[in-house]
Write a protein that holds these residues in place. Structure first.
Motif, mmCIF file in Angstrom:
data_model
loop_
_atom_site.group_PDB
_atom_site.id
_atom_site.type_symbol
_atom_site.label_atom_id
_atom_site.label_comp_id
_atom_site.label_asym_id
_atom_site.label_seq_id
_atom_site.Cartn_x
_atom_site.Cartn_y
_atom_site.Cartn_z
ATOM 1 N N ASP A 3 0.806 -1.235 0.000
ATOM 2 C CA ASP A 3 0.000 0.000 0.000
ATOM 3 C C ASP A 3 0.835 1.279 0.000
ATOM 4 O O ASP A 3 0.372 2.333 0.455
ATOM 5 N N LEU A 4 2.068 1.169 -0.440
ATOM 6 C CA LEU A 4 2.934 2.355 -0.540
ATOM 7 C C LEU A 4 3.300 2.592 -2.006
ATOM 8 O O LEU A 4 2.926 1.811 -2.886
ATOM 9 N N LYS A 5 4.067 3.693 -2.234
ATOM 10 C CA LYS A 5 4.483 4.014 -3.606
ATOM 11 C C LYS A 5 5.967 3.728 -3.762
ATOM 12 O O LYS A 5 6.760 4.050 -2.877
ATOM 13 N N VAL A 6 6.328 3.159 -4.897
ATOM 14 C CA VAL A 6 7.742 2.856 -5.137
ATOM 15 C C VAL A 6 8.160 3.316 -6.530
ATOM 16 O O VAL A 6 7.319 3.564 -7.394
ATOM 17 N N ALA A 7 9.481 3.422 -6.717
ATOM 18 C CA ALA A 7 10.043 3.723 -8.035
ATOM 19 C C ALA A 7 11.063 2.644 -8.378
ATOM 20 O O ALA A 7 11.685 2.058 -7.484
ATOM 21 N N VAL A 8 11.195 2.390 -9.673
ATOM 22 C CA VAL A 8 12.204 1.437 -10.169
ATOM 23 C C VAL A 8 13.035 2.169 -11.201
ATOM 24 O O VAL A 8 12.489 2.839 -12.083
ATOM 25 N N LEU A 9 14.350 2.042 -11.112
ATOM 26 C CA LEU A 9 15.247 2.676 -12.089
ATOM 27 C C LEU A 9 15.757 1.631 -13.081
ATOM 28 O O LEU A 9 16.261 0.578 -12.685
ATOM 29 N N GLY A 10 15.628 1.925 -14.392
ATOM 30 C CA GLY A 10 16.144 1.024 -15.423
ATOM 31 C C GLY A 10 15.105 0.743 -16.493
ATOM 32 O O GLY A 10 13.906 0.947 -16.271
ATOM 33 N N GLY A 11 15.572 0.274 -17.649
ATOM 34 C CA GLY A 11 14.655 0.000 -18.757
ATOM 35 C C GLY A 11 14.844 -1.378 -19.361
ATOM 36 O O GLY A 11 14.363 -1.661 -20.447
ATOM 37 N N GLY A 12 15.550 -2.261 -18.649
ATOM 38 C CA GLY A 12 15.797 -3.617 -19.149
ATOM 39 C C GLY A 12 14.801 -4.614 -18.567
ATOM 40 O O GLY A 12 13.858 -4.247 -17.858
ATOM 41 N N ASP A 13 15.025 -5.895 -18.866
ATOM 42 C CA ASP A 13 14.132 -6.944 -18.361
ATOM 43 C C ASP A 13 14.089 -6.963 -16.837
ATOM 44 O O ASP A 13 13.034 -7.191 -16.244
ATOM 45 N N GLU A 71 11.106 -6.396 -11.914
ATOM 46 C CA GLU A 71 10.979 -5.826 -10.564
ATOM 47 C C GLU A 71 9.685 -5.006 -10.461
ATOM 48 O O GLU A 71 8.936 -5.127 -9.505
ATOM 49 N N ALA A 72 9.443 -4.184 -11.478
ATOM 50 C CA ALA A 72 8.260 -3.310 -11.455
ATOM 51 C C ALA A 72 6.980 -4.148 -11.412
ATOM 52 O O ALA A 72 6.074 -3.876 -10.607
ATOM 53 N N LEU A 73 6.921 -5.173 -12.250
ATOM 54 C CA LEU A 73 5.719 -6.021 -12.287
ATOM 55 C C LEU A 73 5.531 -6.739 -10.955
ATOM 56 O O LEU A 73 4.420 -6.822 -10.431
ATOM 57 N N PHE A 74 6.622 -7.220 -10.384
ATOM 58 C CA PHE A 74 6.534 -7.905 -9.094
ATOM 59 C C PHE A 74 6.023 -6.939 -8.018
ATOM 60 O O PHE A 74 5.176 -7.290 -7.194
ATOM 61 N N LEU A 75 6.506 -5.704 -8.065
ATOM 62 C CA LEU A 75 6.135 -4.718 -7.040
ATOM 63 C C LEU A 75 4.662 -4.324 -7.121
ATOM 64 O O LEU A 75 4.095 -3.855 -6.128
ATOM 65 N N THR A 76 4.036 -4.507 -8.282
ATOM 66 C CA THR A 76 2.602 -4.170 -8.383
ATOM 67 C C THR A 76 1.753 -5.062 -7.473
ATOM 68 O O THR A 76 0.612 -4.745 -7.183
ATOM 69 N N ARG A 77 2.318 -6.184 -7.010
ATOM 70 C CA ARG A 77 1.566 -7.042 -6.071
ATOM 71 C C ARG A 77 1.355 -6.357 -4.730
ATOM 72 O O ARG A 77 0.481 -6.724 -3.963
ATOM 73 N N PHE A 78 2.246 -5.410 -4.411
ATOM 74 C CA PHE A 78 2.206 -4.777 -3.087
ATOM 75 C C PHE A 78 1.891 -3.287 -3.175
ATOM 76 O O PHE A 78 1.033 -2.789 -2.465
ATOM 77 N N ALA A 79 2.620 -2.596 -4.026
ATOM 78 C CA ALA A 79 2.567 -1.125 -4.028
ATOM 79 C C ALA A 79 1.301 -0.619 -4.725
ATOM 80 O O ALA A 79 0.710 -1.317 -5.558
ATOM 81 N N THR A 80 0.919 0.603 -4.373
ATOM 82 C CA THR A 80 -0.246 1.217 -5.030
ATOM 83 C C THR A 80 0.164 1.829 -6.371
ATOM 84 O O THR A 80 -0.624 1.866 -7.307
ATOM 85 N N GLU A 81 1.411 2.342 -6.440
ATOM 86 C CA GLU A 81 1.929 2.913 -7.683
ATOM 87 C C GLU A 81 3.381 2.477 -7.843
ATOM 88 O O GLU A 81 4.142 2.478 -6.879
ATOM 89 N N VAL A 82 3.735 2.135 -9.070
ATOM 90 C CA VAL A 82 5.131 1.790 -9.363
ATOM 91 C C VAL A 82 5.608 2.727 -10.478
ATOM 92 O O VAL A 82 5.084 2.687 -11.593
ATOM 93 N N HIS A 83 6.561 3.589 -10.154
ATOM 94 C CA HIS A 83 7.070 4.563 -11.128
ATOM 95 C C HIS A 83 8.334 4.004 -11.770
ATOM 96 O O HIS A 83 9.321 3.753 -11.074
ATOM 97 N N LEU A 84 8.277 3.806 -13.069
ATOM 98 C CA LEU A 84 9.429 3.262 -13.809
ATOM 99 C C LEU A 84 10.193 4.450 -14.392
ATOM 100 O O LEU A 84 9.657 5.195 -15.219
ATOM 101 N N ILE A 85 11.426 4.610 -13.951
ATOM 102 C CA ILE A 85 12.231 5.756 -14.387
ATOM 103 C C ILE A 85 13.299 5.271 -15.346
ATOM 104 O O ILE A 85 14.115 4.408 -14.995
ATOM 105 N N HIS A 86 13.268 5.818 -16.559
ATOM 106 C CA HIS A 86 14.203 5.330 -17.583
ATOM 107 C C HIS A 86 14.833 6.518 -18.308
ATOM 108 O O HIS A 86 14.166 7.496 -18.621
#
Ligand code: NAP
Length: 310
Positions: free
Chosen positions: A145-155, A160-175
């Motif tokens: 139920d928190l917000k997270v960011a992931v850095l990177g544009g590879g697999d 990581e971003a897809l896995f984090l959607t199980r927990f976080a309310t928002e996942v910000h992918l920074i590329h």
């Protein structure tokens, strides 16, 4: 011949090292596996592995590694902690460990893999355990139920971003670019996931907050316009690739400009073999690492037999 020398020491316990251990153990060589700082290697930090042959529904990375470890143990592989700081070629080879010990080995299989790369932000490592992580599988559940960011544009970043959607309310992918490096199937999954918000052409300038209290956000910079903005997040996952673990063979084996081994599975030093990500920055798959681990083990076995040491 040295009395106390091991027949085979495998340095590293990821997929490549464990496969080498299975093969050399089955060849009755009683390999000693030095597990290093990250036992199980990168795969033990992964969630589902969907492309390792033989598992119709995929397999958890940690479970796959544990199975391989026990499989090698069944045939006589032994495991010890400790990181090799220096390989000194000779007859036998000598391995200087970080705990002060020196081991001797007639043959050595290098399977030390690669470790997560860090972006180089101010004080970034002080935030480990306080909001900054290189492993969503390990730390994702803290961000329910928190917000997270992931850095990177590879697999890795998309996984990581897809896995984090199980927990976080928002996942910000920074590329840093406007297109992803990841495979098409992972891109489709990420684009189809409404919780993932993409920040294109964007760099992280700094971590906002104090390490002791945890991060409160990230200062982002639009690389095209130069504009800055603060993004409020509770967690920051770094997934920008890896650096090969080859410091201990600098000056002994040939390395490329990124530090990867520029050697074949049979290296130019007699009795020294190499397998897995430590010598592969192209494929970097579990199955290719396993294949190389097998090849290195067979080559070590042949070399020991030809030298009347095996
Ligand atoms: P990668 O493919 O090298 O991608 C690294 C990403 O990080 C790139 O998008 C890169 O940007 C970005 N990057 C690098 N340095 C950066 C920096 N200093 N600041 C900001 N961004 C930076 O690494 P990976 O994602 O770890 O994947 C490694 C290999 O494993 C690949 O072959 C991948 O296919 C494989 N893998 C497969 C799976 C799967 O099949 N499920 C899962 C994970 C990994 P640029 O794009 O601009 O270079």
């Amino acid at each position: 011949m040295s009395e106390g020398a091991e027949k085979v020491v495998v340095i590293g316990s990821g997929i490549a090292g464990l496969t080498a251990a299975i093969y050399t153990a089955r060849a009755n060589l009683s390999p000693l596996v030095l597990e290093g700082d990250e036992p199980g290697g990168q795969l033990s930090l992964t969630s589902e592995v969907e492309n390792y042959p033989g598992f119709i529904e995929g397999i958890n990375g940690f479970d796959l590694v544990q199975n391989m470890r026990q499989q090698a143990e069944r045939f006589g592989a032994r495991y010890e902690g400790g990181r090799v700081e220096r390989l000194i070629p000779g007859t036998p080879h000598r391995l200087e460990l970080d705990d002060g010990r020196t081991l001797e080995a007639h043959s050595v299989i290098i399977a030390t893999g690669a470790t997560a790369r860090w972006p180089g932000l101010p004080r970034e490592r002080e935030y480990i355990g306080h909001g900054v992580s290189t492993c969503a599988t390990c730390d994702g559940a803290f961000y329910r139920d928190l917000k997270v960011a992931v850095l990177g544009g590879g697999d890795s970043a998309l996984e990581e971003a897809l896995f984090l959607t199980r927990f976080a309310t928002e996942v910000h992918l920074i590329h840093r670019r406007d297109s992803l490096r990841a495979s098409k199937i992972m891109q489709k999954r990420a684009f189809d996931e409404p919780k993932i918000k993409f920040h294109w052409n964007t760099a992280v300038e700094s971590i906002v907050g104090e390490p002791e209290e945890g991060l409160t956000g990230l200062r982002l910079k639009d690389i095209v316009t130069g504009e800055q903005e603060d993004l409020q997040v509770d967690g920051f996952f770094i997934a920008i690739g890896h650096v090969p673990n080859t410091q201990f063979v600098q000056g002994v084996l040939d390395l490329d400009d990124q530090g990867y081994l520029k050697e074949g599975i049979v290296t130019h030093v007699a009795g020294v073999f190499a397998a897995g990500d430590v010598r592969d920055h192209v494929y970097r798959q579990a199955v290719t690492a396993a294949g190389m681990g097998c090849q290195a083990a067979l080559e070590a076995e042949r070399w020991l037999a030809a030298s009347s040491l095996g």
